[in-house]
Design a protein around this motif. Structure first.
Motif, PDB file in Angstrom:
ATOM      1  N   PRO A 112      23.053 -40.269 -14.559  1.00 40.55           N
ATOM      2  CA  PRO A 112      22.521 -39.539 -13.244  1.00 40.55           C
ATOM      3  C   PRO A 112      23.576 -38.730 -12.367  1.00 40.55           C
ATOM      4  CG  PRO A 112      21.532 -41.576 -13.348  1.00 40.55           C
ATOM      5  CD  PRO A 112      22.656 -41.585 -14.552  1.00 40.55           C
ATOM      6  N   TRP A 113      24.995 -39.268 -12.859  1.00 39.78           N
ATOM      7  CA  TRP A 113      26.219 -38.626 -12.053  1.00 39.78           C
ATOM      8  C   TRP A 113      26.878 -37.696 -13.155  1.00 39.78           C
ATOM      9  CZ3 TRP A 113      24.091 -43.631 -11.737  1.00 39.78           C
ATOM     10  CH2 TRP A 113      23.985 -43.926 -10.605  1.00 39.78           C
ATOM     11  N   MET A 114      26.262 -37.541 -14.258  1.00 37.11           N
ATOM     12  CA  MET A 114      27.114 -36.480 -15.104  1.00 37.11           C
ATOM     13  C   MET A 114      26.618 -35.124 -14.870  1.00 37.11           C
ATOM     14  SD  MET A 114      27.151 -38.789 -18.635  1.00 37.11           S
ATOM     15  CE  MET A 114      27.843 -37.847 -19.612  1.00 37.11           C
ATOM     16  N   ALA A 115      27.902 -34.364 -14.920  1.00 32.47           N
ATOM     17  CA  ALA A 115      27.443 -32.999 -14.837  1.00 32.47           C
ATOM     18  C   ALA A 115      26.964 -32.230 -16.166  1.00 32.47           C
ATOM     19  CB  ALA A 115      29.010 -32.176 -14.331  1.00 32.47           C
ATOM     20  N   PRO A 116      26.175 -31.174 -15.879  1.00 29.46           N
ATOM     21  CA  PRO A 116      25.521 -30.386 -16.983  1.00 29.46           C
ATOM     22  C   PRO A 116      26.534 -30.210 -18.120  1.00 29.46           C
ATOM     23  CG  PRO A 116      24.900 -29.225 -14.905  1.00 29.46           C
ATOM     24  CD  PRO A 116      25.919 -30.255 -14.420  1.00 29.46           C
ATOM     25  N   GLU A 117      27.652 -29.693 -17.724  1.00 25.49           N
ATOM     26  CA  GLU A 117      28.665 -29.110 -18.704  1.00 25.49           C
ATOM     27  C   GLU A 117      29.072 -30.402 -19.724  1.00 25.49           C
ATOM     28  OE1 GLU A 117      31.211 -29.562 -14.892  1.00 25.49           O
ATOM     29  OE2 GLU A 117      29.174 -28.675 -15.506  1.00 25.49           O
ATOM     30  N   LEU A 118      28.924 -31.677 -19.128  1.00 22.78           N
ATOM     31  CA  LEU A 118      29.362 -32.842 -19.896  1.00 22.78           C
ATOM     32  C   LEU A 118      27.976 -33.293 -20.890  1.00 22.78           C
ATOM     33  CD1 LEU A 118      30.604 -35.023 -17.138  1.00 22.78           C
ATOM     34  CD2 LEU A 118      31.853 -34.321 -19.146  1.00 22.78           C
ATOM     35  N   LEU A 119      27.184 -32.386 -20.699  1.00 23.62           N
ATOM     36  CA  LEU A 119      25.724 -33.078 -21.588  1.00 23.62           C
ATOM     37  C   LEU A 119      25.267 -32.053 -22.339  1.00 23.62           C
ATOM     38  CD1 LEU A 119      23.726 -34.853 -18.612  1.00 23.62           C
ATOM     39  CD2 LEU A 119      24.891 -35.775 -20.568  1.00 23.62           C
ATOM     40  N   ASN A 120      25.617 -30.624 -22.112  1.00 19.60           N
ATOM     41  CA  ASN A 120      25.265 -29.502 -22.901  1.00 19.60           C
ATOM     42  C   ASN A 120      26.149 -29.087 -23.826  1.00 19.60           C
ATOM     43  OD1 ASN A 120      26.766 -27.936 -21.357  1.00 19.60           O
ATOM     44  ND2 ASN A 120      25.360 -27.105 -20.024  1.00 19.60           N
ATOM     45  N   TRP A 143      26.796 -30.445  -6.434  1.00 21.61           N
ATOM     46  CA  TRP A 143      26.007 -30.455  -7.678  1.00 21.61           C
ATOM     47  C   TRP A 143      25.476 -29.303  -8.349  1.00 21.61           C
ATOM     48  CZ3 TRP A 143      22.302 -34.488  -4.892  1.00 21.61           C
ATOM     49  CH2 TRP A 143      21.237 -33.751  -4.428  1.00 21.61           C
ATOM     50  N   SER A 144      26.182 -28.147  -7.894  1.00 16.14           N
ATOM     51  CA  SER A 144      25.860 -26.729  -8.194  1.00 16.14           C
ATOM     52  C   SER A 144      26.029 -26.616  -9.786  1.00 16.14           C
ATOM     53  CB  SER A 144      26.583 -25.728  -7.516  1.00 16.14           C
ATOM     54  OG  SER A 144      26.738 -24.674  -8.593  1.00 16.14           O
ATOM     55  N   PRO A 145      24.991 -26.164 -10.384  1.00 16.48           N
ATOM     56  CA  PRO A 145      25.242 -26.075 -12.101  1.00 16.48           C
ATOM     57  C   PRO A 145      26.405 -25.316 -12.298  1.00 16.48           C
ATOM     58  CG  PRO A 145      23.435 -24.845 -11.268  1.00 16.48           C
ATOM     59  CD  PRO A 145      23.590 -25.615 -10.136  1.00 16.48           C
TER      60      PRO A 145
END
Length: 305
Positions: free
Chosen positions: A188-196, A262-264
């Motif tokens: 839940p704490w991970m930024a989108p750039e770490l996941l995509n 938490w901006s994308p």
């Protein structure tokens, strides 16, 4: 041998006394103990963290010493102090010795609803954490796993809570016991750039994203996306359609800062220097107003204070 190379404080296992277990995880077990009469946290690292082919073992051990060296050079009132390494633990295990924080993790404090933190205290805690992170970033250290579980607190002084950033070192080693290996952090704490998979955009701003989620934890006392499955959380974060629900009566300045964090877009997220400045001005505003709740509207009487 390693210690002399890395110039680290070596702590003899015989000088440590274990008082009680504080928690355990994939990487090992943490104890509250004494080191020559002083309260400390002792983290004993599982032998399995260094398992694998001998070349792999050597690399992990080298990583451990290198990270310990980095940690021992950090000195800031809002970063948990690293005292040294214990090379002679039982069965040849390694351990680290750090400052002991009397109330444990902020997550643990937030769960104990009776320990109601008023708005002023929540601001102080968020500010402390941001100061610690500003310092880490100034040293080019990215935490990768910032959340209320890894913020440690001392609430002994009823007027002035103290919060320090902890558990950021040895992250590579700790993660190595996870299947993912490459990905570091907690969903839940991970930024989108770490996941995509847009690894080119991974910067210290991943910590700012996590800080935004941590601000929400501090605000609500809840765990983000508590009843959702992993897949749905990953999908939601990556599509940027998922963020924790903000209570309607949230202070507008707190809300604005949290949403920017938490901006994308990493570029839109503020730096920790900006975050500390904004939290500080919120704190000054609060003092001048004398109001004490981060959420406006009905205030529960705080009997305890």
């Amino acid at each position: 041998m390693e210690a002399s190379i890395y110039g680290l404080q070596i702590i003899k296992n015989a000088d440590l006394e274990e008082l009680r277990e504080l928690g355990s995880g994939t990487y090992g077990t943490v104890y509250h103990g004494k080191w020559r009469g002083t309260d400390v946290a002792i983290k004993r690292i599982k032998k399995s963290c260094f398992s694998g082919r001998s070349s792999e073992q050597e690399r992990l051990t080298r990583d451990f010493w290198r990270e310990a060296q980095i940690l021992s050079n950090l000195h800031h009132p809002n970063v948990v102090a690293f005292y040294g390494v214990v090379p002679d633990g039982t069965g040849g295990t390694l351990a680290t010795v750090t400052e002991y924080m009397v109330n444990g993790s902020l997550r643990h404090v937030l769960l104990k609803k009776d320990r109601s933190l008023d708005r002023r205290k929540k601001l102080i805690i968020a500010m402390d954490a941001a100061f610690g992170m500003e310092y880490l970033h100034s040293k080019n250290i990215v935490h990768f796993d910032l959340k209320c579980d890894n913020l440690l607190v001392n609430l002994r002084d009823p007027q002035r809570p103290i919060c320090k950033v902890g558990d950021f070192g040895l992250s590579r080693i700790k993660r190595n016991t996870l299947v993912s290996g490459g990905v570091r952090g907690t969903l839940p704490w991970m930024a989108p750039e770490l996941l995509n998979g847009s690894s080119s955009r991974v910067s210290e701003k991943v910590d700012v994203f996590s800080f935004g989620i941590s601000m929400w934890e501090i605000l609500t006392g809840e765990e983000p996306y508590e009843n959702m499955h992993c897949g749905a959380i990953i999908g939601g974060i990556v599509k940027n359609s998922l963020r924790p629900q903000i209570p309607e009566n949230c202070d507008p300045e707190w809300r604005k800062l949290m949403e920017e964090c938490w901006s994308p877009e990493p570029e839109i997220r503020p730096s920790f220097t900006e975050i500390t400045n904004r939290l500080r001005s919120m704190s000054i505003m609060l003092q001048s107003k004398g109001s004490n709740n981060l959420t406006t509207g009905h205030v529960k009487p705080n009997i305890s204070s």
